[in-house]
Design an enzyme around this catalytic site. Structure first.
Site, mmCIF file in Angstrom:
data_model
loop_
_atom_site.group_PDB
_atom_site.id
_atom_site.type_symbol
_atom_site.label_atom_id
_atom_site.label_comp_id
_atom_site.label_asym_id
_atom_site.label_seq_id
_atom_site.Cartn_x
_atom_site.Cartn_y
_atom_site.Cartn_z
ATOM 1 N N ARG A 68 -4.902 3.723 19.709
ATOM 2 C CA ARG A 68 -6.046 3.409 20.581
ATOM 3 C C ARG A 68 -5.945 4.026 21.969
ATOM 4 O O ARG A 68 -6.974 4.249 22.617
ATOM 5 C CB ARG A 68 -6.263 1.896 20.662
ATOM 6 C CG ARG A 68 -5.166 1.127 21.359
ATOM 7 C CD ARG A 68 -5.213 -0.307 20.930
ATOM 8 N NE ARG A 68 -6.302 -1.042 21.558
ATOM 9 C CZ ARG A 68 -6.161 -1.772 22.653
ATOM 10 N NH1 ARG A 68 -4.989 -1.865 23.242
ATOM 11 N NH2 ARG A 68 -7.198 -2.422 23.162
ATOM 12 N N ARG A 94 -14.833 -2.435 19.381
ATOM 13 C CA ARG A 94 -13.404 -2.238 19.635
ATOM 14 C C ARG A 94 -12.998 -2.851 20.967
ATOM 15 O O ARG A 94 -13.804 -2.877 21.893
ATOM 16 C CB ARG A 94 -13.064 -0.751 19.678
ATOM 17 C CG ARG A 94 -12.912 -0.227 18.317
ATOM 18 C CD ARG A 94 -12.769 1.257 18.270
ATOM 19 N NE ARG A 94 -13.059 1.634 16.921
ATOM 20 C CZ ARG A 94 -12.154 1.664 15.949
ATOM 21 N NH1 ARG A 94 -10.895 1.423 16.198
ATOM 22 N NH2 ARG A 94 -12.503 1.946 14.721
ATOM 23 N N HIS A 112 -22.233 -10.699 25.033
ATOM 24 C CA HIS A 112 -21.705 -11.491 23.913
ATOM 25 C C HIS A 112 -22.784 -12.504 23.506
ATOM 26 O O HIS A 112 -23.391 -13.141 24.371
ATOM 27 C CB HIS A 112 -20.413 -12.201 24.341
ATOM 28 C CG HIS A 112 -19.796 -12.955 23.223
ATOM 29 N ND1 HIS A 112 -19.058 -12.339 22.233
ATOM 30 C CD2 HIS A 112 -19.847 -14.271 22.898
ATOM 31 C CE1 HIS A 112 -18.670 -13.252 21.354
ATOM 32 N NE2 HIS A 112 -19.127 -14.420 21.737
ATOM 33 N N GLU A 151 -8.547 -9.243 29.353
ATOM 34 C CA GLU A 151 -8.550 -10.359 28.413
ATOM 35 C C GLU A 151 -9.908 -10.401 27.712
ATOM 36 O O GLU A 151 -10.956 -10.389 28.406
ATOM 37 C CB GLU A 151 -8.345 -11.649 29.220
ATOM 38 C CG GLU A 151 -7.634 -12.743 28.476
ATOM 39 C CD GLU A 151 -7.574 -13.985 29.346
ATOM 40 O OE1 GLU A 151 -7.789 -15.076 28.812
ATOM 41 O OE2 GLU A 151 -7.354 -13.842 30.568
ATOM 42 N N VAL A 152 -9.906 -10.461 26.391
ATOM 43 C CA VAL A 152 -11.153 -10.386 25.622
ATOM 44 C C VAL A 152 -12.123 -11.531 25.962
ATOM 45 O O VAL A 152 -11.751 -12.696 25.915
ATOM 46 C CB VAL A 152 -10.854 -10.405 24.095
ATOM 47 C CG1 VAL A 152 -12.152 -10.345 23.290
ATOM 48 C CG2 VAL A 152 -9.949 -9.248 23.731
ATOM 49 N N ASP A 153 -13.362 -11.171 26.289
ATOM 50 C CA ASP A 153 -14.446 -12.130 26.553
ATOM 51 C C ASP A 153 -14.143 -13.131 27.662
ATOM 52 O O ASP A 153 -14.692 -14.232 27.683
ATOM 53 C CB ASP A 153 -14.818 -12.911 25.261
ATOM 54 C CG ASP A 153 -15.516 -12.026 24.235
ATOM 55 O OD1 ASP A 153 -16.018 -10.955 24.604
ATOM 56 O OD2 ASP A 153 -15.547 -12.429 23.057
ATOM 57 N N GLU A 180 -33.293 -11.777 21.461
ATOM 58 C CA GLU A 180 -34.421 -11.654 22.407
ATOM 59 C C GLU A 180 -33.948 -11.920 23.831
ATOM 60 O O GLU A 180 -34.371 -11.261 24.774
ATOM 61 C CB GLU A 180 -35.515 -12.669 22.070
ATOM 62 C CG GLU A 180 -36.337 -12.301 20.877
ATOM 63 C CD GLU A 180 -37.352 -13.391 20.543
ATOM 64 O OE1 GLU A 180 -37.793 -14.102 21.475
ATOM 65 O OE2 GLU A 180 -37.678 -13.525 19.356
ATOM 66 N N GLU A 182 -30.799 -11.581 24.850
ATOM 67 C CA GLU A 182 -29.854 -10.518 25.216
ATOM 68 C C GLU A 182 -30.598 -9.338 25.829
ATOM 69 O O GLU A 182 -30.160 -8.742 26.813
ATOM 70 C CB GLU A 182 -29.083 -10.038 23.976
ATOM 71 C CG GLU A 182 -28.171 -11.085 23.383
ATOM 72 C CD GLU A 182 -27.350 -10.527 22.226
ATOM 73 O OE1 GLU A 182 -26.894 -9.386 22.304
ATOM 74 O OE2 GLU A 182 -27.182 -11.254 21.224
HETATM 75 C C1 GRF Z 1 -25.361 -8.286 19.899
HETATM 76 O O1 GRF Z 1 -25.548 -9.578 19.439
HETATM 77 C C2 GRF Z 1 -24.321 -8.244 20.995
HETATM 78 O O2 GRF Z 1 -24.327 -9.371 21.775
HETATM 79 C C3 GRF Z 1 -23.056 -8.159 20.201
HETATM 80 O O3 GRF Z 1 -23.350 -7.346 19.104
HETATM 81 C C4 GRF Z 1 -24.751 -7.388 18.828
HETATM 82 C C5 GRF Z 1 -25.238 -5.978 18.906
HETATM 83 O O4 GRF Z 1 -26.566 -5.846 18.630
HETATM 84 N N1 GRF Z 1 -21.969 -7.759 21.058
HETATM 85 P P1 GRF Z 1 -27.292 -4.461 18.879
HETATM 86 O O5 GRF Z 1 -26.418 -3.359 18.249
HETATM 87 O O6 GRF Z 1 -27.462 -4.262 20.337
HETATM 88 O O7 GRF Z 1 -28.593 -4.602 18.140
#
Ligand code: GRF
Length: 211
Positions: A68, A94, A112, A151-153, A180, A182
């Site tokens: 990686r 990743r 997320h 640190e993840v998330d 929606e 997001e």
């Molecule tokens: C989304 O739910 C995002 O939060 C997550 O992966 C999904 C990706 O959706 N990390 P897209 O590829 O943007 O449609």
């Protein structure tokens, strides 16, 4: 007037978040320009979306690198080549290397599909997140845009938006409702960053009314 914020987007899948960012940048809601889209998956539909919008799209194949670290170095190089100011991970599956996080310190965001710190961490992605929310019986879920740290998330949270959980939801229907949110949240966070209105204080992000 300063130029538009140059955003590089990392994707692994369908790219609806990428599309929302592209659309908002186009309709003027977002003063940013997606200057490059990079994927670790060759046939990710997100790359098609980038090409259709006339944005340079690159597939960097992890299999071409022994591990990686050199793979992440290739990502850094590509992002620098396009003078990226903000890296947006949008459905990128990743975990970025420490070197990557250092290279763009304070300038990497992720989205997320849950209200962090619920239903997040290593291995929690896609429909698994929504299934976990359903299994837990929460009545409200949502999404989180946060800065990426090693640190993840767990990086400082910029924006969260909620979505209700319905009795008859499946992971798929819940995912669609959260998506929606997001699509609004990511552009909002990028806009605030571009305006210099995000001040990180430890784990907290203060949103300034003026830069
Ligand atoms: C989304 O739910 C995002 O939060 C997550 O992966 C999904 C990706 O959706 N990390 P897209 O590829 O943007 O449609």
């Amino acid at each position: 007037m300063p130029g538009k914020l140059k955003v590089g987007v990392l994707v692994s899948g369908g790219g609806t978040n990428l599309q929302a960012i592209i659309d908002h940048a186009k309709d003027g809601r977002l003063d940013a320009e997606v200057v490059v889209v990079i994927s670790d998956v060759g046939d990710a539909f997100a790359l098609e979306r980038a090409r259709s919008a006339g944005i340079p799209a690159a597939f960097i194949n992890p299999r071409d690198y022994p591990d990686r670290n050199p793979f992440n170095r290739a990502l850094i190089e590509k992002l620098r080549e396009h003078e990226v100011e903000l890296v947006a991970l949008a459905g990128y599956l990743r975990i970025t290397s420490d070197e990557f996080v250092d290279a763009f310190e304070g300038r990497i965001m992720n989205i997320h599909p849950s209200l962090i710190p619920s239903f997040c961490g290593k291995g929690m992605h896609g429909l698994r997140v929504h299934q976990a929310a359903l299994d837990c019986g929460v009545k409200v879920t949502g999404c989180t845009v946060h800065f990426v740290t090693k640190e993840v998330d767990a990086g400082p949270i910029i924006i969260q938006r909620t979505a209700p959980v319905m009795d008859d939801d499946t992971a798929e229907t819940l995912s669609a409702r959260v998506l929606e949110q997001e699509h609004e949240a990511y552009s909002e966070a990028i806009q605030l960053f571009g305006q210099g209105r995000l001040r990180v204080e430890g784990r907290r992000v203060r949103v300034l009314t003026k830069a």
